[in-house]
Design a protein around this motif. Structure first.
Motif: not given
Length: 264
Positions: A195-217
């Motif tokens: 939704m950030v990419a779609a222009g509907l959300v401006d900010l996402v903040i997270e902790t504890g992610l693994q590499d496979h959680d974020v690489i595709a995004l």
């Protein structure tokens, strides 16, 4: 690997993984807790079936590529091309029957994310990008994705999966950002990033992610004009504490508060 061949192959991975997952969704599927006494960390037969079929196709078509997978570990991680697979990002939503989950398929070239897709087979939506452009396909048709150029943190919409997933110090820093924004919502997992990419959300903040959680995004958000880093402003490829934003202004304002450089 040509760009066209890559795009076609990733769409094929999305299709076959979706076919493996959907028979399990909103059924009485068994759930295993792989947390070993920590916070509940579920995995299902759907997760494993989807990752298995994607691994099979990758090995069949690209035997020299490496694989990072949530359920079956890493293979040839030192290869020039490495796939990052998260068959169901948002398993807790999945087992609760909520559609805020998706399959993440990412590709690294020499350690840099060069392609990513988030596929939600139940809603039949795909978000994908190569870092230069990003696109949406779904019931609403097909279109380019553009992040929103929000100028002020005070006007921003913020998401996190849950502040309860953060330790006390990180949660306090997150709450200081949350106090500044126009609207905050919890949940969403990978969907919030799309939704950030779609222009509907401006900010996402997270902790504890693994590499496979974020690489595709990363290629999806960057392809839409957004930015993804860790809390220190470094590349987020390894996961950990992550900040994704549609605009540099909001990203910098959030980092300043998270790192104590500005008052919350």
């Amino acid at each position: 690997m040509t760009p066209v061949a890559l795009d076609d192959f990733v769409h094929k991975l999305a299709t076959v993984s979706g076919e493996a997952i959907l028979p399990f969704f909103r059924t009485s599927l068994g759930v295993e807790d792989k947390s070993r006494g920590r916070a509940f960390d579920p995995v299902t037969a759907a997760d494993r079936a989807a990752e298995q079929v994607m691994r099979y196709l990758i090995k069949q078509h690209f035997p020299d590529h490496g694989i990072i997978g949530e359920e079956f570990g890493d293979e040839h991680r030192d290869a020039a091309y490495v796939w990052a697979l998260d068959p169901i990002d948002g398993t807790k939503s999945f087992i609760a029957g909520m559609p805020a989950w998706g399959t993440l398929i990412g590709l690294l070239k020499e350690g840099t994310p060069v392609y990513g897709m988030m596929h939600q087979p139940f809603i039949r939506e795909r978000f994908f990008g190569d870092g230069a452009t990003a696109r949406y396909q779904g019931p609403a048709g097909e279109r380019l994705l553009h992040a929103r150029d929000c100028k002020r943190l005070e006007d921003a919409i913020l998401f996190t999966t849950s502040p309860l997933l953060m330790d006390g110090e990180d949660r306090a820093a997150f709450l200081r950002v949350e106090e500044k924004v126009r609207l905050s919502r919890y949940g969403g997992d990978c969907y919030a990033y799309c939704m950030v990419a779609a222009g509907l959300v401006d900010l996402v903040i997270e902790t504890g992610l693994q590499d496979h959680d974020v690489i595709a995004l990363v290629p999806i958000i960057e392809g839409a004009g957004g930015i993804v880093t860790d809390w220190e402003g470094r590349p987020a490829t390894q996961g950990g504490r992550v900040v994704a934003a549609g605009s540099r202004a909001v990203h910098e304002a959030a980092l300043d508060i998270l790192n104590g450089r500005a008052a919350g």
